[in-house]
Design a protein around this motif. Structure first.
Motif, short mmCIF file in Angstrom:
data_model
loop_
_atom_site.label_atom_id
_atom_site.label_comp_id
_atom_site.label_asym_id
_atom_site.label_seq_id
_atom_site.Cartn_x
_atom_site.Cartn_y
_atom_site.Cartn_z
N GLY A 59 0.66 -1.26 -0.09
CA GLY A 59 -0.15 0.16 0.15
C GLY A 59 0.69 1.15 -0.05
N PHE A 60 0.20 2.47 0.48
CA PHE A 60 0.99 3.52 0.26
C PHE A 60 1.47 4.00 1.93
CE2 PHE A 60 -1.69 4.54 -3.55
CZ PHE A 60 -0.90 4.89 -4.34
N PHE A 61 2.64 3.26 1.76
CA PHE A 61 2.97 3.33 3.42
C PHE A 61 4.73 3.19 3.45
CE2 PHE A 61 3.54 2.21 7.77
CZ PHE A 61 2.22 3.11 8.50
N SER A 62 5.10 3.94 4.24
CA SER A 62 6.58 3.68 4.31
C SER A 62 7.03 3.97 5.88
CB SER A 62 7.28 4.74 3.24
OG SER A 62 8.78 4.63 3.30
N GLU A 63 8.15 3.46 6.03
CA GLU A 63 8.72 3.66 7.30
C GLU A 63 10.29 4.00 7.22
OE1 GLU A 63 9.43 0.22 10.19
OE2 GLU A 63 7.86 1.32 11.27
N ASN A 64 10.83 5.03 7.95
CA ASN A 64 12.28 5.16 8.33
C ASN A 64 12.52 4.75 9.63
OD1 ASN A 64 12.33 6.10 5.70
ND2 ASN A 64 12.64 8.57 6.21
N ILE A 65 13.88 4.33 9.78
CA ILE A 65 14.34 4.08 11.06
C ILE A 65 15.87 4.40 11.22
CG2 ILE A 65 14.85 2.38 12.88
CD1 ILE A 65 12.41 0.62 11.82
N VAL A 66 16.60 5.06 12.13
CA VAL A 66 17.84 5.32 12.15
C VAL A 66 18.14 5.41 13.72
CG1 VAL A 66 17.45 7.92 12.22
CG2 VAL A 66 19.58 6.74 11.52
N TYR A 67 19.40 5.09 14.09
CA TYR A 67 19.72 5.06 15.47
C TYR A 67 21.06 5.77 15.67
CZ TYR A 67 22.65 1.07 16.14
OH TYR A 67 23.95 0.25 15.92
N GLY A 68 21.41 6.35 16.81
CA GLY A 68 22.95 6.76 17.02
C GLY A 68 23.28 7.30 18.45
N SER A 69 24.36 7.42 18.62
CA SER A 69 24.76 7.88 19.73
C SER A 69 24.56 9.50 20.04
CB SER A 69 26.40 7.61 20.49
OG SER A 69 26.63 8.22 21.52
N GLY A 70 24.08 10.09 20.75
CA GLY A 70 23.96 11.56 20.59
C GLY A 70 23.09 12.14 19.63
N LEU A 71 22.23 11.18 18.67
CA LEU A 71 21.43 11.74 17.22
C LEU A 71 20.31 12.57 17.84
CD1 LEU A 71 21.73 11.39 14.25
CD2 LEU A 71 20.05 9.17 14.72
N THR A 72 20.39 13.48 17.25
CA THR A 72 19.17 14.66 17.29
C THR A 72 18.21 14.17 16.28
OG1 THR A 72 20.09 16.31 15.76
CG2 THR A 72 20.63 16.40 18.21
N ALA A 73 16.74 14.83 16.24
CA ALA A 73 15.94 14.77 15.37
C ALA A 73 16.27 15.29 13.90
CB ALA A 73 14.71 15.28 15.61
N GLU A 74 16.92 16.35 14.18
CA GLU A 74 17.59 16.94 12.67
C GLU A 74 18.40 16.06 12.17
OE1 GLU A 74 18.73 21.03 13.67
OE2 GLU A 74 16.45 21.62 13.14
N GLY A 75 19.40 15.61 13.13
CA GLY A 75 20.60 14.51 12.49
C GLY A 75 19.79 13.47 11.89
N ALA A 76 18.89 12.99 12.46
CA ALA A 76 18.19 11.69 11.89
C ALA A 76 17.57 12.20 10.32
CB ALA A 76 17.02 11.39 12.64
N VAL A 77 16.88 13.37 10.37
CA VAL A 77 16.42 13.80 9.14
C VAL A 77 17.80 14.02 8.12
CG1 VAL A 77 15.51 15.78 7.84
CG2 VAL A 77 14.34 14.72 9.99
N GLU A 78 18.66 14.30 8.55
CA GLU A 78 19.88 14.56 7.51
C GLU A 78 20.35 13.27 7.01
OE1 GLU A 78 22.77 16.81 9.58
OE2 GLU A 78 21.69 18.75 9.66
#
Length: 315
Positions: free
Chosen positions: A104-123
């Motif tokens: 379907g029309f559905f998608s998922e992003n996952i990321v992790y890291g030490s000290g990772l910020t939301a903006e860093g995840a988007v980057e």
């Protein structure tokens, strides 16, 4: 006018109030919530001329997946009960639009890291087309976000989808499911002593460090990693090529060499040799011999005189 006691106490209270500490705490947790992640994605969409996503029941499934990823220490889109993202959405009552057999029309992003910020995840997600599409798709309208934190490690999950606006499609989850566990097998060192590892889906830096008995900090330093995030097919350096250390030879005391004198050259005379002086026969010295001769002569004269005198007497 002298200050009153209450004024002094108030002044001291303001001077030592933990404003800096609170500011630092707020700054550290500025991007540690699911809503901060949605705000970062909305800012990205606005910068690209797209409307913001709308929060929905997808918040719950995104948070659950973030916590599950944190619990197993790796990134996976399959939940503990074996469901894929669109299936979790259907089970939660979200009517996923499109061909359900294809997700379907559905998608998922996952990321992790030490000290990772939301903006860093988007980057990080902006680094490839599939993750960009989850954030910048013109087809999706609804969003859900989740953040799970352990110490200084952050797991971010973003779910985006399009609903039919009606009743969710019928979905029956599978009876049981055991998520596959990636098995890491250490590589054999190369001929030069170096060791490398190609990241497989589901691998995490912590597991690789345990298998190869190397700290995560050393792995990050060897591979110039600013976070613990790694990607499939990424080649990690486990150990650099071995460079043998030059061994200094053991000093063996050597006796001092014997100096051989240069041969002395004897000059050869080209003059005509002088005839040798006759060597006198061995005898008395000349002075002694001369004295003896004189004594003999004197004695002879004395004897002659005596004989002459005797001869006169007999006549």
């Amino acid at each position: 006018m002298l200050p009153t006691l209450s004024t002094i106490i108030l002044t001291l209270t303001l001077s030592f109030s933990p404003v800096a500490a609170r500011t630092e705490s707020v700054e550290a947790s500025r991007f540690s919530t699911a809503y901060d992640l949605i705000d970062a994605v909305s800012s990205l969409r606005a910068a690209n001329g797209l409307p913001p996503y709308t929060n929905s029941i997808l918040m719950g499934i995104a948070q659950g997946q973030a916590e599950y990823n944190l619990s197993i220490g790796t990134v996976t889109h399959v939940s503990a009960d074996g469901l894929r993202p669109f299936q979790r959405a259907l089970l939660a009552g979200y009517p996923v639009a499109g061909d359900i057999s294809q997700g379907g029309f559905f998608s998922e992003n996952i990321v992790y890291g030490s000290g990772l910020t939301a903006e860093g995840a988007v980057e990080i997600w902006m680094g490839d087309a599939p993750h960009q599409n989850t954030m910048l798709s013109g087809n999706f309208q609804d969003v859900g976000a989740g953040v799970a934190i352990s110490g200084n490690t952050y797991f971010y999950v973003l779910d985006a989808g399009l609903s039919t606006g009606g009743v969710p499609a019928a979905f029956t989850p599978p009876p049981s499911y055991s998520p596959p566990v990636a098995t890491l097998i250490p590589n054999t060192p190369n001929a030069d002593g170096s060791v490398t590892y190609i990241v497989q889906p589901g691998d995490i830096l912590g597991a690789i460090s345990q298998v190869y008995d190397i700290s995560v900090a050393d792995l990050r330093a060897l591979n110039n990693l600013s976070t613990d995030i790694i990607y499939p097919k990424q080649v990690l350096i486990i150990r650099n090529a071995y460079t043998p250390t030059a061994t200094q030879p053991t000093a063996t005391p050597t006796g001092r060499p014997t100096i051989t004198p240069w041969p002395t050259s004897t000059p050869t005379s080209t003059e005509t040799p002088v005839p040798p002086t006759p060597t006198p026969s061995p005898g008395l010295p000349v002075s002694v011999a001369r004295g003896s001769v004189i004594a003999i002569v004197v004695a002879a004269l004395v004897i002659s005189a005596l004989l002459a005198l005797l001869g006169r007497k007999h006549k």
